[in-house]
Design a protein around this motif. Structure first.
Motif, mmCIF file in Angstrom:
data_model
loop_
_atom_site.group_PDB
_atom_site.id
_atom_site.type_symbol
_atom_site.label_atom_id
_atom_site.label_comp_id
_atom_site.label_asym_id
_atom_site.label_seq_id
_atom_site.Cartn_x
_atom_site.Cartn_y
_atom_site.Cartn_z
ATOM 1 N N ASP A 32 29.163 52.303 -9.100
ATOM 2 C CA ASP A 32 30.214 52.678 -10.046
ATOM 3 C C ASP A 32 30.063 54.171 -10.343
ATOM 4 O O ASP A 32 29.439 54.558 -11.334
ATOM 5 N N GLU A 33 30.638 55.000 -9.499
ATOM 6 C CA GLU A 33 30.451 56.443 -9.604
ATOM 7 C C GLU A 33 31.005 56.999 -10.914
ATOM 8 O O GLU A 33 30.441 57.913 -11.494
ATOM 9 N N GLU A 34 32.101 56.450 -11.411
ATOM 10 C CA GLU A 34 32.674 56.925 -12.680
ATOM 11 C C GLU A 34 31.710 56.668 -13.836
ATOM 12 O O GLU A 34 31.551 57.517 -14.716
ATOM 13 N N GLN A 35 31.061 55.518 -13.840
ATOM 14 C CA GLN A 35 30.083 55.210 -14.886
ATOM 15 C C GLN A 35 28.906 56.179 -14.804
ATOM 16 O O GLN A 35 28.431 56.670 -15.823
ATOM 17 N N VAL A 36 28.456 56.476 -13.593
ATOM 18 C CA VAL A 36 27.336 57.405 -13.412
ATOM 19 C C VAL A 36 27.724 58.801 -13.903
ATOM 20 O O VAL A 36 26.945 59.464 -14.587
ATOM 21 N N GLN B 120 29.899 59.514 -16.221
ATOM 22 C CA GLN B 120 29.968 59.439 -17.675
ATOM 23 C C GLN B 120 28.565 59.483 -18.287
ATOM 24 O O GLN B 120 28.313 60.229 -19.237
ATOM 25 N N VAL B 121 27.648 58.702 -17.759
ATOM 26 C CA VAL B 121 26.269 58.680 -18.256
ATOM 27 C C VAL B 121 25.609 60.038 -18.042
ATOM 28 O O VAL B 121 24.917 60.547 -18.924
ATOM 29 N N CYS C 33 18.285 57.629 -18.109
ATOM 30 C CA CYS C 33 18.892 56.529 -17.363
ATOM 31 C C CYS C 33 18.033 56.274 -16.132
ATOM 32 O O CYS C 33 17.261 57.129 -15.706
ATOM 33 N N GLN D 291 22.651 51.811 -8.075
ATOM 34 C CA GLN D 291 23.369 51.442 -9.292
ATOM 35 C C GLN D 291 22.554 51.853 -10.508
ATOM 36 O O GLN D 291 21.329 51.927 -10.454
ATOM 37 N N ASN E 163 19.936 52.613 -19.509
ATOM 38 C CA ASN E 163 19.978 53.925 -20.157
ATOM 39 C C ASN E 163 19.649 53.740 -21.629
ATOM 40 O O ASN E 163 19.648 52.629 -22.132
#
Length: 130
Positions: A14-18, A20-21, A33, A44, A48
């Protein structure tokens, strides 16, 4: 075998989640994280933590998230005060966790992918130290 795996062959589930984090880490909203390898070249986000404890407590909490028998990559927001100008600063530190109990293949892959992981994360904003 090259120890500089290209970031172009790496991917996050999930590149968008990464992204964002990663942004939250850079701006101090998160303290760390941890990533795990889920396939040959896929990774993945597995945990975090919000920035809330003291630096020493956060570091100890960060270390407890790593398994004793498998490899992981951790990104930690390290805060310190510069001795030269007495200004608080932070650096993102990439930790390549390779415990002695991990399988040989896992250790070899962890060493192979660490530069690629750094490059992939640097593309989100740069400034990571290994």
């Amino acid at each position: 075998m090259s120890n500089n795996c290209s970031s172009s062959i790496l991917s996050f589930n999930d590149e968008e989640q990464v992204k964002q984090v990663y942004g939250q880490l850079r701006f101090g909203k998160l303290k760390y994280c941890v990533f795990e390898r889920t396939g040959d070249s896929t990774f993945q986000l597995c945990t975090n933590s919000e920035a809330s404890a003291t630096e020493a407590d956060s570091w100890q909490q960060f270390l407890t998230t790593f398994p004793e028998d498998d490899c992981r990559y951790g990104l930690y927001n390290f805060r310190y005060t510069s001795e030269s100008d007495n200004v608080e600063r932070c650096k993102l530190i990439l930790v390549n966790w390779v415990p002695g109990r991990a399988k040989i293949k896992s250790k070899m892959l962890a060493a192979t992918y660490v530069r690629g992981i750094k490059s992939k994360l640097d593309a989100f904003g740069g400034g990571i130290f290994i």
